[in-house]
Enzyme design. Structure first.
Site, PDB file in Angstrom:
ATOM      1  CG  ASP A  66      -5.691   0.567   0.747  1.00 36.62           C
ATOM      2  OD1 ASP A  66      -4.745  -0.310   1.598  1.00 36.62           O
ATOM      3  OD2 ASP A  66      -4.890   0.972  -0.116  1.00 36.62           O
ATOM      4  CG  ASP A  84      -4.807   2.069   3.850  1.00 36.95           C
ATOM      5  OD1 ASP A  84      -3.628   1.183   4.181  1.00 36.95           O
ATOM      6  OD2 ASP A  84      -4.910   2.851   3.094  1.00 36.95           O
ATOM      7  CB  SER A 115      -0.747   1.907   2.155  1.00 37.40           C
ATOM      8  OG  SER A 115      -1.358   1.536   2.135  1.00 37.40           O
TER       9      SER A 115
END
Length: 584
Positions: A309, A307, A150
């Site tokens: 998100d 990533d 992440s």
């Protein structure tokens, strides 16, 4: 453990390491006789927790490496075979980001799955985390693995697991998988098929571009206004991650021609050359985006983490200056927008976490929507939504956590920075059509539903010693709860680990699962919460202050007063933390 025992353990790990690079790395550490480094690498197994695995890349069980990934995948595969009878038919999706070692970790994951007789459904190119989560649902897979760390620094990587419902795993599956991993043989004995062998046996299946097209079509359907804007200027950064190409496609299809990318950060690069810590919340991370926005005279800045998100948002204030919205402000804006615009739902449902603002709950109450507060971590939001959909026939509309995580609707059962960015641009275009701004809309919401301001203080303590420091701080508060924090009396104390609330001599149970979190409810509706991070070596303190507007007062005036009071509250709490073991 004695130095002799530690060296014996390290030597056994080195001999079982299937990767010559990390085996040599460990040999060098042994030769250097750096006992502290060795002890940290063997302080325990990298914990399979909130987001699967996440850690610094390197040799040893307390690091991310190919030995750990192979053993983890073998444990996951065996647990799936015990729990999901048709796993050999449904398969497991495997995605990866652009970090160092992500390609090797993803290939090992697919190879071990195949050796266990489970088809690996593999993305052939880099994939955002939300696309991997979407693919699990779209393909009706038994599970999905996303190789990513992440927004962590470049020395990290990780391994995130989704169940067949598209959501991150929760109990009992997390504990079951961890136990299965513990029972796995040494890494060099774990069976693994090469990509060619797995493909020949039909156990490695490359995913087609149709998955991405289905995802884009689905998220475009989440917009409320849906008309785009020829005049709204937007700057976007992928933060050297994997969201860039998807955001460009989505914004083009949505009708935003004045969409500009930060070129220096648009392409995936696991070294993150322009930013040390690729998290939009970190100081300096948005500097290039800010500069680009000033050049383009952009009204809106959107940022994904590597990533994709998470989503960060900057917008213009009344003076024309760019202002970073907090995660709570973005959550409140999106939540209100989705509840009030577009198709009306008979029983809409929104959710957030115990460390996020209570304002979404106030909005839900005022609008007659179902509302939940769950533990920190998006897995709890997604799984609670699924539970209530099944049991109460209500429709999940939106969920968020203050750490820049948002999910719109049910396309992805996890936080999705791409769809959230798309819908936020849609919100901004709608505001423009009403001759107002994003901050103007936020003020409308605050006047109607209340003004809440929030802040956060994070302290990093690395390594095994740092973990002990964090544990000492948490235990210090449990042993000595404050009666006051700054100018405010503590009205109640919630200890989520003990699963109890104490207020006025009364003790009431907390129904949520146990979690290492403490929250203090203060007089005046204010709140302070503390917890260790589930993904980083940090302890986090969250603050929220509720402000009442006086007659004729502007929201800006009230906010200035509230933020000054909030700062004083934060300083008072940090002083209490230092009294309970936090280093100065």
């Amino acid at each position: 453990m004695s130095n002799t025992g530690l060296r014996e353990q390290a030597e056994a790990w080195r001999k079982a390491d299937p990767d010559s690079v990390t085996a040599q790395e460990l040999a060098n550490v042994l030769a250097s006789e750096d006992t502290a480094d060795l002890a940290d690498r063997f302080a325990g197994n990298l914990e399979f927790g909130t987001a699967g695995l996440r850690g610094v890349i390197g040799a040893g069980p307390n690091r991310m490496n190919r030995a750990v990934v192979r053993r983890t995948t073998a444990g996951l595969a065996r647990y799936l075979k015990a729990q999901v009878p048709d796993v050999a038919t449904r398969g497991v999706v495997v995605g990866r980001d652009g970090r160092r070692m992500s390609a090797e970790f993803a290939e090992d994951t697919a190879g071990v799955l195949a050796a266990e007789g489970i088809p690996a459904l593999v993305f052939t190119t880099l994939a955002p985390t939300p696309l991997t989560a979407f693919a699990a649902l779209h393909l009706k897979a038994a599970a999905a693995v996303m190789v990513t760390a992440s927004h962590n620094p470049p020395e990290y990587n990780g391994y995130k697991v989704y169940w067949g419902n598209g959501a991150q795993i929760i109990p009992p599956h997390d504990k079951g998988i961890a136990a299965a991993i513990d029972a796995v043989e040494p890494a060099n004995q774990v069976k693994l098929l090469s990509p060619a062998e797995a493909r020949a046996k039909g156990l490695w299946k490359d995913l087609s571009e149709d998955i991405g097209e289905a995802y884009l079509k689905a998220i475009l359907g989440l917009r409320m206004y849906g008309k785009g804007s020829d005049t709204l200027s937007i700057v976007y950064t992928a933060m050297h991650g994997v969201g860039g190409v998807w955001m460009e496609k989505a914004m083009k299809a949505a009708g935003f021609p004045r969409f500009h990318v930060v070129a220096e950060q648009q392409q995936p690069d696991g070294t993150f050359p322009t930013v040390r810590f690729p998290n939009p919340e970190e100081p300096g991370a948005m500097d290039l985006s800010t500069a680009a926005a000033e050049r383009q005279k952009a009204e809106l800045v959107l940022a994904n983490d590597p990533d994709a998100d998470r989503l960060a948002v900057m917008t213009r204030d009344a003076q024309g200056s760019l202002r970073m919205l907090t995660g709570n402000e973005v959550g409140v804006l999106l939540g209100h927008y989705l509840l009030t615009q577009g198709t009306k739902r008979a029983r809409p449902h929104v959710a957030t976490t115990i460390v996020s603002s209570v304002q979404l709950g106030q909005i839900a109450h005022d609008l007659g929507a179902a509302y939940d507060e769950v533990l920190t971590g998006f897995k709890w939001i997604a799984n609670r939504a699924l539970e209530r959909e099944r049991s109460e026939n209500i429709q999940f509309v939106f969920g968020y956590e203050e750490a820049l995580g948002y999910t719109v609707g049910t396309v992805v059962r996890d936080k999705d920075g791409i769809s959230a960015a798309l819908v936020f641009a849609d919100l901004a275009a709608w505001c423009q059509s009403r001759r107002t701004t994003v901050l103007g809309y936020l003020e409308e919401i605050q006047r109607k539903h209340g003004l809440f301001v929030g802040g956060q203080r994070n302290f990093t303590f690395k390594g095994a010693e740092g973990a002990q420091t964090i544990a000492r701080i948490m235990e210090g508060f449990r042993q000595s709860h404050p009666e006051r924090i700054g100018a405010y009396a503590v009205r109640s104390t919630k200890d989520y680990q003990k699963r109890e609330t104490r207020s006025g001599g009364k003790v009431e149970p907390i129904t949520l699962p146990a979690s290492n979190v403490i929250a203090y409810e203060l007089e005046g509706g204010h709140r302070v919460t503390l917890r260790p991070s589930g993904t980083e070596p940090k302890i986090k303190y969250y603050f929220e202050l509720k402000e009442t507007l006086t007659a004729g007062e502007s929201v800006a005036q009230a906010r200035t007063r509230a933020e000054a009071r909030l700062q004083t509250l934060m300083e008072a709490f940090v002083a209490l933390a230092r009294d309970r073991g936090q280093p100065a």
